[in-house]
Design an enzyme around this catalytic site. Structure first.
Site, PDB file in Angstrom:
ATOM      1  N   CYS B 162       5.688  -1.913   2.345  1.00 26.65           N
ATOM      2  CA  CYS B 162       5.228  -0.512   2.047  1.00 26.65           C
ATOM      3  C   CYS B 162       5.977   1.019   1.836  1.00 26.65           C
ATOM      4  O   CYS B 162       5.967   1.809   1.965  1.00 26.65           O
ATOM      5  CB  CYS B 162       4.878  -0.145   3.712  1.00 26.65           C
ATOM      6  SG  CYS B 162       3.353  -1.730   3.866  1.00 26.65           S
ATOM      7  N   HIS B 295       4.461   9.147   5.662  1.00 26.73           N
ATOM      8  CA  HIS B 295       4.201   8.075   5.445  1.00 26.73           C
ATOM      9  C   HIS B 295       2.920   8.076   6.723  1.00 26.73           C
ATOM     10  O   HIS B 295       2.114   7.276   5.956  1.00 26.73           O
ATOM     11  CB  HIS B 295       5.079   6.850   6.130  1.00 26.73           C
ATOM     12  CG  HIS B 295       5.139   5.352   5.813  1.00 26.73           C
ATOM     13  ND1 HIS B 295       4.542   4.933   4.554  1.00 26.73           N
ATOM     14  CD2 HIS B 295       5.058   4.884   6.961  1.00 26.73           C
ATOM     15  CE1 HIS B 295       4.839   3.755   4.935  1.00 26.73           C
ATOM     16  NE2 HIS B 295       4.377   3.432   6.561  1.00 26.73           N
ATOM     17  N   GLU B 306       7.925   9.105  13.421  1.00 26.03           N
ATOM     18  CA  GLU B 306       7.497   9.997  11.916  1.00 26.03           C
ATOM     19  C   GLU B 306       7.816  11.061  12.635  1.00 26.03           C
ATOM     20  O   GLU B 306       9.197  12.132  12.533  1.00 26.03           O
ATOM     21  CB  GLU B 306       6.783   9.401  11.201  1.00 26.03           C
ATOM     22  CG  GLU B 306       7.260  10.617   9.960  1.00 26.03           C
ATOM     23  CD  GLU B 306       5.856  10.015   8.857  1.00 26.03           C
ATOM     24  OE1 GLU B 306       5.019   9.122   9.205  1.00 26.03           O
ATOM     25  OE2 GLU B 306       6.270  10.333   7.675  1.00 26.03           O
ATOM     26  N   LYS B 327      -2.796   8.882   3.185  1.00 18.69           N
ATOM     27  CA  LYS B 327      -3.551   7.816   4.164  1.00 18.69           C
ATOM     28  C   LYS B 327      -4.802   7.677   4.981  1.00 18.69           C
ATOM     29  O   LYS B 327      -5.288   6.769   4.709  1.00 18.69           O
ATOM     30  CB  LYS B 327      -2.500   6.801   4.372  1.00 18.69           C
ATOM     31  CG  LYS B 327      -1.502   6.446   3.969  1.00 18.69           C
ATOM     32  CD  LYS B 327      -0.518   5.254   4.795  1.00 18.69           C
ATOM     33  CE  LYS B 327       1.287   4.556   3.848  1.00 18.69           C
ATOM     34  NZ  LYS B 327       2.118   5.487   3.556  1.00 18.69           N
ATOM     35  N   HIS B 332      -4.133   2.705   3.550  1.00 22.40           N
ATOM     36  CA  HIS B 332      -2.401   2.046   3.154  1.00 22.40           C
ATOM     37  C   HIS B 332      -2.806   1.353   1.842  1.00 22.40           C
ATOM     38  O   HIS B 332      -2.844  -0.071   2.015  1.00 22.40           O
ATOM     39  CB  HIS B 332      -2.015   1.080   4.392  1.00 22.40           C
ATOM     40  CG  HIS B 332      -0.342   1.265   4.371  1.00 22.40           C
ATOM     41  ND1 HIS B 332      -0.219   1.557   3.280  1.00 22.40           N
ATOM     42  CD2 HIS B 332       0.203   0.340   5.852  1.00 22.40           C
ATOM     43  CE1 HIS B 332       1.313   1.271   3.871  1.00 22.40           C
ATOM     44  NE2 HIS B 332       2.002   1.291   4.518  1.00 22.40           N
ATOM     45  N   PHE B 391       7.666  -2.541   6.698  1.00 19.66           N
ATOM     46  CA  PHE B 391       8.022  -3.657   7.756  1.00 19.66           C
ATOM     47  C   PHE B 391      10.122  -4.363   7.707  1.00 19.66           C
ATOM     48  O   PHE B 391      10.372  -4.387   6.604  1.00 19.66           O
ATOM     49  CB  PHE B 391       7.478  -5.209   7.059  1.00 19.66           C
ATOM     50  CG  PHE B 391       6.266  -5.698   8.126  1.00 19.66           C
ATOM     51  CD1 PHE B 391       5.062  -6.404   8.050  1.00 19.66           C
ATOM     52  CD2 PHE B 391       5.546  -4.121   9.200  1.00 19.66           C
ATOM     53  CE1 PHE B 391       4.327  -6.737   8.895  1.00 19.66           C
ATOM     54  CE2 PHE B 391       4.833  -4.677   9.803  1.00 19.66           C
ATOM     55  CZ  PHE B 391       3.882  -5.573   9.518  1.00 19.66           C
TER      56      PHE B 391
END
Lengths: 400, 406
Positions: B162, B295, B306, B327, B332, B391
């Protein structure tokens, strides 16, 4: 003047052996790692041989915790990285974890696990512990997680050029100064579904009538053989290696890179594009062709690419003008990991001042090394030319 | 050397718009691209929403394409062509240049693998699917772009999940600086993935209704698809050919958590190191940042951590800096996310408009920054920061700067 990037350690998990000693002894003896596949049933397939990594107990190198959820790609890569760190004599105290980067080249890592996850999920059981390790970036991430590194951790999928790209991007990270040490390499795994598809597409060499399986190797126009495994190299700036009095094994020098957009669709391979990339690598290394002691070729039995590469080598070096070793003849086509295996072969050849290869089928225009040959080995030219169109060359040479 | 890397073209294919114009108009209007999932029978699903792109046809973007290539390749090729058109580069221009393509992804050609298992489950002969599976290896995505557009520069797929789009853009800039290409197409893609749906669902990370980043009641992500491609070249080349320059790629930073495959590091060390590196390379300070594209996935953990990362990086300025997550509208888009967010930063710089974080209802004291709730805002943007975390702890931050704005 850019600082030299050097190799201070290597580690492999390969069809020829786990660990540098086993791997190199078998490589030097001209042995083949290509044997009957044991991982999955190939009865219904026209081909049942590959360069398979023999079963081994990863607990010899990795702690037991969490091993159950790790697939073969992750285990191969983690063990190879561990072996490389050990070979480089990098101890815990010397390492600042925010300056150790990991760069791996791979195109198909963890695919078997991914397909298994989807099968299970479609039947109603999706294992949340399995899912995170199904991504291609998992091997590189698991190295940094396991070792606690938090510098750049990247994965590159550039077809056959993937691990040469990983080495190149790693070298660049060192030159920029943010990273102090890079674990650069590649990993691939054999996977039944993709293996079967390649069989059906006629990619592989098949033995036909049974009996012993003897693949004539690349440059023989007989198709290819699959392979798997992981190879990792430890890269540092020369000054960093000297300060800690590391054993400097080789230098990563110049590269050439490009792409042949017609190769895949038109089933061709332009000799000029391969030649251009090789010449660029030599130019960027301040080398003339006559100074090259060996071509560590990524040729893997793709007939069209092999023929073009043989022609490019001949144009650049003259007929039988340079010794050529194709690591695939002993490992099979290790795809995204091939470049790293070629780099390890170059490092070992420079270390031993000896060329070793397996070439049962000679190609008239090329001097294919068969057996072991003691000679001066200073400058090696590595090539990666895939049927998809990837074109890359890199010089690995003695650093002194 | 002062010949900076600039962005001269953008190609966006998103759940809320195809083409930068439609994507941007809808994004600043807060228009969602989320709908009832089609790829899986929604009667079987407890979490029924996602961001599929319904009206995408590769024929609208390119002729004579390979029919068996995967949807990831199609989305990438289409976005690449849009970026080239946007940059004013014709096929004959491309013939004279060495152009490469770096694309990031999370799941790659996931539908191809899913299709294989469907085929086998229906009793199909593996041989009949073999040719399709040849397009599965993840490197086929940039290869298909290079093959159809006849590119001769380096071609790589960066599968760092991502955050991959930002990795691709950073590495593409390096390729130009190191003389490996004259210009680069760089970005990210992901086709809609059932495997991703099952995986994130198993981790209980999918929202039952909408994606609401930074909201106290946020419950997770929505699985979406898309592609974002930017054209990067040297400033000198762009000026010579009279190109429109969106923004300068001032700097990037890449780092890792080195902690866990799915849980972010509790202090966000990877995100902090990536951000610090980006700020340093871009030679900007915290006060210079006019907008942060977060993000902002909408998971409890990400948005909280974040927020702390942004506070660590920007200090007191964090409270004065607008931050938003698209998003909230797109869901996503996985590998495409950070690329579409980079395009968003470029457009914010160009237009002086910042997109909102929609679906915001209840403030969360742990996410107490200005997240531009629900309505866009007109604010001059000279410097924008784009965060992405993936990830395995892969983190990448880009900094874009108004051209001529230093």
């Amino acid at each position: 003047m850019q600082e030299k990037i050097v190799v201070t350690g290597v580690g492999v998990t390969s069809p020829l052996g786990i660990g540098n000693q086993d791997h190199w002894e078998n490589a030097a003896a001209g042995k083949t790692g290509i044997k009957s596949i044991t991982r999955f049933d190939t009865q219904a397939l026209p081909c049942g041989h590959a360069g398979e990594v023999a079963d081994f107990d990863p607990k010899a190198w990795l702690p037991k915790k969490g091993l159950r959820n790790l697939n073969r790609s992750i285990i191969f890569a983690r063990v190879a990285a561990k072996l490389a760190l050990k070979d480089a004599h990098l101890s815990e105290e010397q390492l600042n974890p925010s300056t150790i980067a990991v760069m791996l080249g791979t195109n198909g890592a963890c695919t078997a696990h991914l397909l298994q996850f989807h099968r299970d999920a479609s039947s109603g059981f999706a294992d949340p512990l399995l899912f995170p390790n199904t991504g291609i970036s998992a091997p590189a991430c698991q190295i940094s997680i396991f070792e606690g590194y938090h510098d750049q951790t990247s994965t590159l999928s550039s077809g056959h050029a993937a691990s040469l790209e990983a080495i190149s991007v790693g070298a660049n990270a060192l030159r920029q100064g943010g990273s102090e040490v890079v674990i650069a390499g590649g990993v691939e795994e054999l996977c039944l579904e993709t293996f079967a598809a390649a069989c059906h597409m006629g990619t592989f060499f098949t033995n036909g009538m049974g009996g012993d399986f003897h693949w004539p190797g690349p440059f023989s126009s007989h198709g290819t053989v699959a392979g798997e495994g992981s190879a990792c190299l430890i890269l540092e700036r020369e000054s960093h290696a000297q300060v800690r009095q590391a054993n400097i094994l080789a230098e990563i020098a110049g590269e050439g890179i490009g792409f042949d957009p017609d190769a895949f669709r038109k089933k061709t391979a332009r000799v000029e594009l391969m030649l251009a990339v090789m010449e660029e690598a030599l130019r960027n290394s301040d080398l003339k062709p006559e100074q090259v002691d060996c071509v560590l070729s990524g040729a893997h039995g793709d007939t069209i690419a092999d023929r073009a590469e043989a022609a490019a080598i001949t144009r650049l070096f003259g007929k039988r003008g340079v010794p050529v070793i194709a690591v695939s003849s002993q490992l099979g086509d290790t795809y995204g990991a091939a470049g790293a295996f070629q780099a390890v072969a170059a490092v070992m050849a420079i270390r031993q001042q000896c060329l070793a290869g397996c070439a049962p089928c000679q190609n008239g225009d090329l001097d294919l090394v068969n057996g072991s040959r003691e000679c001066k080995v200073h400058n090696c030219l590595l090539t990666s030319f895939g049927s998809t169109g990837d074109r890359m060359a890199l010089v690995v040479r003695n650093s002194s | 050397m002062n010949d900076s890397i600039v962005i001269t073209g953008c190609g966006a294919i998103a759940p809320n718009g195809i083409g930068v114009r439609e994507f941007w108009e809808n994004t600043i209007s807060g228009k969602t691209g989320i709908s009832l999932i089609n790829a899986i029978d929604p009667t079987d699903l407890t979490h029924k929403f996602g961001g599929e792109i319904r009206n995408f046809r590769i024929e609208d973007f390119a002729d004579d394409t390979i029919p068996t290539m995967g949807r990831g390749s199609q989305l990438s090729l289409a976005a690449a062509q849009l970026a080239l058109d946007d940059a004013g580069l014709s096929p004959s221009d491309l013939e004279r240049m060495k152009t490469g393509v770096f694309i990031g992804t999370t799941m790659g050609e996931s539908p191809v693998a899913e299709g294989l298992l469907d085929h086998l489950n229906n009793g199909g002969d593996p041989k009949a699917y073999a040719e399709r599976l040849a397009y599965y290896p993840v490197n086929m995505i940039p290869a298909m772009v290079a093959i159809h557009l006849r590119l001769t520069g380096p071609s790589s797929l960066i599968p760092t999940a991502c955050a991959a789009g930002n990795y691709a853009i950073g590495y593409a800039a390096e390729a130009i600086v190191n003389g490996k290409a004259d210009c680069m197409l760089a970005g990210g893609v992901d086709p809609w993935s059932r495997i991703a749906y099952f995986g994130f669902n198993a981790m209980m990370a999918i929202s039952p209704d909408v994606c609401r980043p930074f909201d106290k009641n946020r419950k997770g992500i929505l699985i979406s698809e898309g592609a974002g491609i930017l054209l990067l070249e040297r400033e000198s080349r762009a000026r010579k050919r009279g190109a429109r320059i969106y923004a300068e790629l001032a700097g990037y930073g890449i780092a890792a958590d080195g902690y866990h495959m799915t849980s972010p590091h509790p202090e966000g060390r990877g995100g902090i190191l990536a951000g610090e590196r980006a700020l340093r390379r871009a030679r900007v300070s915290a006060e210079d940042i006019d907008y942060v594209s977060a993000h902002g996935t909408g998971t409890p953990a990400n948005d909280r951590i974040e927020t702390n990362i942004i506070k660590t990086l920007l200090g007191q300025s964090a409270y004065r800096t607008p931050i938003s997550s698209i998003k909230s509208m797109l869901g996503h888009t996985m590998g495409a996310a950070s690329a579409l967010e980079s395009i968003t930063c470029a457009k914010a710089i160009e237009t002086g408009v910042i997109p909102p974080t929609i679906n915001y209802e209840t403030p969360d004291p742990e996410c107490d920054l200005d997240i531009v709730p629900n309505r866009c805002r007109e604010v001059p943007v000279k410097v924008a920061m784009n965060n992405s975390f993936a990830f395995g702890g892969n983190c990448a931050t880009l900094i874009l700067r108004k051209y001529g704005g230093n």
